[in-house]
Design a protein around this motif. Sequence first.
Motif, PDB file in Angstrom:
ATOM      1  N   ALA A 255       0.724  -1.472  -0.056  1.00  0.00           N
ATOM      2  CA  ALA A 255      -0.387   0.259   0.088  1.00  0.00           C
ATOM      3  C   ALA A 255       0.983   1.063   0.213  1.00  0.00           C
ATOM      4  O   ALA A 255       0.642   1.874  -0.938  1.00  0.00           O
ATOM      5  N   VAL A 256       2.059   1.243   1.051  1.00  0.00           N
ATOM      6  CA  VAL A 256       2.838   2.220   1.039  1.00  0.00           C
ATOM      7  C   VAL A 256       3.496   3.091  -0.647  1.00  0.00           C
ATOM      8  O   VAL A 256       3.891   3.804  -0.953  1.00  0.00           O
ATOM      9  N   THR A 257       3.850   1.537  -1.592  1.00  0.00           N
ATOM     10  CA  THR A 257       4.800   1.490  -2.629  1.00  0.00           C
ATOM     11  C   THR A 257       3.787   2.357  -3.429  1.00  0.00           C
ATOM     12  O   THR A 257       4.222   3.265  -4.459  1.00  0.00           O
ATOM     13  N   VAL A 258       1.934   1.846  -3.537  1.00  0.00           N
ATOM     14  CA  VAL A 258       1.611   2.772  -4.788  1.00  0.00           C
ATOM     15  C   VAL A 258       1.098   3.948  -4.369  1.00  0.00           C
ATOM     16  O   VAL A 258       1.496   4.322  -5.279  1.00  0.00           O
ATOM     17  N   SER A 259       1.621   4.377  -2.843  1.00  0.00           N
ATOM     18  CA  SER A 259       1.017   5.480  -3.159  1.00  0.00           C
ATOM     19  C   SER A 259       3.285   6.889  -3.612  1.00  0.00           C
ATOM     20  O   SER A 259       2.439   8.264  -3.645  1.00  0.00           O
ATOM     21  N   ARG A 260       4.500   6.341  -3.617  1.00  0.00           N
ATOM     22  CA  ARG A 260       5.218   6.865  -3.870  1.00  0.00           C
ATOM     23  C   ARG A 260       5.644   6.295  -5.400  1.00  0.00           C
ATOM     24  O   ARG A 260       4.724   5.182  -6.134  1.00  0.00           O
ATOM     25  N   HIS A 261       6.954   7.022  -6.010  1.00  0.00           N
ATOM     26  CA  HIS A 261       6.789   6.811  -7.594  1.00  0.00           C
ATOM     27  C   HIS A 261       7.890   5.945  -7.275  1.00  0.00           C
ATOM     28  O   HIS A 261       7.989   5.182  -8.487  1.00  0.00           O
ATOM     29  N   GLY A 262       8.609   5.738  -6.795  1.00  0.00           N
ATOM     30  CA  GLY A 262       9.715   4.613  -6.331  1.00  0.00           C
ATOM     31  C   GLY A 262       8.987   3.188  -7.036  1.00  0.00           C
ATOM     32  O   GLY A 262       8.339   3.140  -5.989  1.00  0.00           O
ATOM     33  N   LEU A 263       9.604   2.178  -7.011  1.00  0.00           N
ATOM     34  CA  LEU A 263       8.885   0.482  -7.414  1.00  0.00           C
ATOM     35  C   LEU A 263       9.754   0.804  -6.382  1.00  0.00           C
ATOM     36  O   LEU A 263      10.813   0.619  -5.766  1.00  0.00           O
ATOM     37  N   ALA A 264       8.972  -0.582  -5.531  1.00  0.00           N
ATOM     38  CA  ALA A 264       9.325  -0.825  -4.552  1.00  0.00           C
ATOM     39  C   ALA A 264       9.689   0.339  -3.364  1.00  0.00           C
ATOM     40  O   ALA A 264      11.329  -0.611  -2.769  1.00  0.00           O
ATOM     41  N   THR A 265       9.453   0.926  -3.042  1.00  0.00           N
ATOM     42  CA  THR A 265      10.076   2.137  -2.405  1.00  0.00           C
ATOM     43  C   THR A 265       8.712   2.144  -1.046  1.00  0.00           C
ATOM     44  O   THR A 265       7.476   2.023  -1.353  1.00  0.00           O
ATOM     45  N   GLY A 266       9.619   2.737   0.115  1.00  0.00           N
ATOM     46  CA  GLY A 266       8.699   3.045   1.186  1.00  0.00           C
ATOM     47  C   GLY A 266       9.420   3.051   2.499  1.00  0.00           C
ATOM     48  O   GLY A 266      10.433   2.312   2.330  1.00  0.00           O
ATOM     49  N   ASP A 267       8.539   4.052   3.513  1.00  0.00           N
ATOM     50  CA  ASP A 267       9.955   3.495   4.378  1.00  0.00           C
ATOM     51  C   ASP A 267       8.803   3.446   6.047  1.00  0.00           C
ATOM     52  O   ASP A 267       8.252   2.862   5.715  1.00  0.00           O
ATOM     53  N   ARG A 268       9.961   2.404   6.588  1.00  0.00           N
ATOM     54  CA  ARG A 268       9.882   1.085   7.173  1.00  0.00           C
ATOM     55  C   ARG A 268       9.107   1.638   8.269  1.00  0.00           C
ATOM     56  O   ARG A 268       8.125   1.249   8.557  1.00  0.00           O
ATOM     57  N   ARG A 269       9.171   3.365   9.001  1.00  0.00           N
ATOM     58  CA  ARG A 269       8.188   3.796   9.898  1.00  0.00           C
ATOM     59  C   ARG A 269       6.686   4.728   9.280  1.00  0.00           C
ATOM     60  O   ARG A 269       6.089   3.155  10.002  1.00  0.00           O
ATOM     61  N   SER A 270       6.208   4.603   7.711  1.00  0.00           N
ATOM     62  CA  SER A 270       5.210   4.556   8.031  1.00  0.00           C
ATOM     63  C   SER A 270       4.710   2.845   7.474  1.00  0.00           C
ATOM     64  O   SER A 270       3.761   3.141   7.495  1.00  0.00           O
ATOM     65  N   ILE A 271       5.242   1.941   7.199  1.00  0.00           N
ATOM     66  CA  ILE A 271       4.998   0.970   6.465  1.00  0.00           C
ATOM     67  C   ILE A 271       4.262   0.704   7.761  1.00  0.00           C
ATOM     68  O   ILE A 271       3.346  -0.531   8.214  1.00  0.00           O
ATOM     69  N   GLU A 272       5.215   0.251   9.135  1.00  0.00           N
ATOM     70  CA  GLU A 272       4.651  -0.612  10.017  1.00  0.00           C
ATOM     71  C   GLU A 272       3.514   0.088  10.947  1.00  0.00           C
ATOM     72  O   GLU A 272       3.150  -0.118  11.671  1.00  0.00           O
ATOM     73  N   ARG A 273       3.341   1.807  10.810  1.00  0.00           N
ATOM     74  CA  ARG A 273       2.047   2.782  10.994  1.00  0.00           C
ATOM     75  C   ARG A 273       1.115   1.625  10.587  1.00  0.00           C
ATOM     76  O   ARG A 273      -0.109   2.231  11.018  1.00  0.00           O
ATOM     77  N   LEU A 274       0.897   1.781   9.350  1.00  0.00           N
ATOM     78  CA  LEU A 274       0.312   1.326   7.924  1.00  0.00           C
ATOM     79  C   LEU A 274      -0.435  -0.043   8.747  1.00  0.00           C
ATOM     80  O   LEU A 274      -1.579  -0.488   8.696  1.00  0.00           O
ATOM     81  N   ILE A 275      -0.071  -0.936   9.055  1.00  0.00           N
ATOM     82  CA  ILE A 275      -0.158  -2.178   9.610  1.00  0.00           C
ATOM     83  C   ILE A 275      -1.560  -2.299  10.277  1.00  0.00           C
ATOM     84  O   ILE A 275      -2.310  -2.796  10.151  1.00  0.00           O
ATOM     85  N   SER A 276      -1.823  -1.696  11.666  1.00  0.00           N
ATOM     86  CA  SER A 276      -2.808  -1.374  11.892  1.00  0.00           C
ATOM     87  C   SER A 276      -4.376  -1.149  11.717  1.00  0.00           C
ATOM     88  O   SER A 276      -5.170  -1.280  11.508  1.00  0.00           O
ATOM     89  N   ALA A 277      -3.853  -0.390  10.693  1.00  0.00           N
ATOM     90  CA  ALA A 277      -5.047  -0.372   9.320  1.00  0.00           C
ATOM     91  C   ALA A 277      -5.086  -1.506   8.217  1.00  0.00           C
ATOM     92  O   ALA A 277      -5.733  -1.634   6.819  1.00  0.00           O
ATOM     93  N   VAL A 278      -5.022  -2.259   8.205  1.00  0.00           N
ATOM     94  CA  VAL A 278      -4.855  -3.917   7.148  1.00  0.00           C
ATOM     95  C   VAL A 278      -5.842  -4.809   8.258  1.00  0.00           C
ATOM     96  O   VAL A 278      -4.767  -5.221   9.589  1.00  0.00           O
ATOM     97  N   LEU A 279      -6.632  -5.460   7.617  1.00  0.00           N
ATOM     98  CA  LEU A 279      -7.682  -6.177   8.359  1.00  0.00           C
ATOM     99  C   LEU A 279      -7.623  -7.461   7.947  1.00  0.00           C
ATOM    100  O   LEU A 279      -7.154  -7.727   6.434  1.00  0.00           O
ATOM    101  N   LEU A 280      -7.395  -8.744   8.126  1.00  0.00           N
ATOM    102  CA  LEU A 280      -7.325  -9.620   8.394  1.00  0.00           C
ATOM    103  C   LEU A 280      -8.840 -10.591   9.126  1.00  0.00           C
ATOM    104  O   LEU A 280      -9.075 -10.498  10.098  1.00  0.00           O
ATOM    105  N   GLU A 281      -9.398 -10.931   7.107  1.00  0.00           N
ATOM    106  CA  GLU A 281     -11.118 -11.523   7.729  1.00  0.00           C
ATOM    107  C   GLU A 281     -10.854 -13.456   7.877  1.00  0.00           C
ATOM    108  O   GLU A 281     -10.162 -13.531   6.753  1.00  0.00           O
ATOM    109  N   GLN A 282     -11.585 -14.043   8.348  1.00  0.00           N
ATOM    110  CA  GLN A 282     -11.908 -15.193   7.767  1.00  0.00           C
ATOM    111  C   GLN A 282     -12.456 -15.391   7.060  1.00  0.00           C
ATOM    112  O   GLN A 282     -13.748 -14.924   7.055  1.00  0.00           O
ATOM    113  N   GLY A 283     -12.303 -16.865   6.332  1.00  0.00           N
ATOM    114  CA  GLY A 283     -13.256 -17.297   5.178  1.00  0.00           C
ATOM    115  C   GLY A 283     -14.167 -17.717   5.499  1.00  0.00           C
ATOM    116  O   GLY A 283     -14.613 -17.690   7.224  1.00  0.00           O
TER     117      GLY A 283
END
Length: 319
Positions: free
Chosen positions: A285-313
Motif C-alpha cells: 500500500a505504501v509503495t503504491v503511494s510513491r513514484h519509486g518502485l518497491a520504495t517506502g519507509d519502514r516507519r510508515s509501513i509499520e504504522r500502516l499495519i494497524s489499518a490492515v484487516l484480516l478476516e477469515q473465510g
Amino acid sequence: MTTRTPTERARVAVFDPTPVLTIVVESVNGTPDVHLHAGGQGVWVARMLLELGVDAVLCAPIGGETGVVLSGLARDEGIELASVDSPGACGAYINDRRSGKREEWVAMPPAPLGRHVLDELYGLFLGESTGASAAVLTGPREAGALPADTYRRLAGDCRELGAAVVADLAGEALTAALAGGLTLLKVSEEELRAHGRLGDDAAAEDVVAAAWRLRDDGADHVVISRGGEAAIAVLDGQLHWAHGPQLSPADHRGAGDSMTAGITAGIARRRPLTDAVRLGVAAGAVTVSRHGLATGDRRSIERLISAVLLEQGPTPPVR
C-alpha cells in the motif's frame, strides 16, 4: 526452517536471473531529470527487505556495460550482491515519466543464461540459502531466459537445506516451483488470468478455488493479490481476506514485489503468518503511494499495519 537466536538479524537470499538497469526521465520545473537505478523483480524485493530491516543478498548474473552500472547502483543502495559473470549483457529500459505517466522508449531484453552461467548461479544461490532465514525465488523478465524446471530444483533443494522458500512467480516457472514444494507462494490475480489459471470472467469465489488448488499443487501457504480488492490468503489451511487501505496511487508498479518482501520479512523473523501478510499488505500500500518502485519507509509501513484487516473465510466478507 532454519532456527535463529533472537539477537541474530534475519537474512534472506534472493534469486533474480534477469536484473535490469532502469533509466527514467522525470521533469523538475520543466527540466529533464534523469534517474538510474538497479531494477528487476529480485532487486525490488531486496530493496524493500532492506528497508524493513532484513539483510538481503541478491544472487544474479551480471554482464555487459549495463551490468557494470547496475551492480554499482545496487551496492550503493546497500544491497549485498552475490553475482556470477555472464558473457551476455543485463537488460535495460528507458521510461519517460515527464507527462505523469510511464512511456517506454526503449526496452533491451537480457541475454539468455548459458548452461555454465546457470550452473554457477544455481550453486551460488544454494550456498547463500544455506543458513538463511528464507530464500525468495523471482522470475525472469523474458520467457526462455532459463529453463522453467530450474525453479522446481531450486525450490526442492532450498527446502532440503532448511530454508523457508517464498516464490513470486507466474506461468511455467510457477508450475515448476510448485512441483519442487514451496513454503509460500505469492501471485497476482492478473498473472493467474494471463497464464490460464483463471478465466477472464472469474469471480472472487473462482480466485478462492484457485488458491486452494495452488495449495494442493505444492505450496504450504498461498497469497493472491488482487489490485484494489482484498487479497486472498490460505494460511495453515484457513482462508483469509486481507483488506488494506486504498491510498491514492502514484505508481502501481512494484506494489506486488513490496508485498512479497513484507511477507518474507515476517517469515524471516519467525512472525505468525497472519502478521507477515499484514506487513506485506502494508508495504504494498505504501509503495503504491510513491513514484519509486518497491520504495517506502519502514516507519510508515509499520504504522500502516494497524489499518490492515484480516478476516477469515469461507466467503467474501461484505464491505
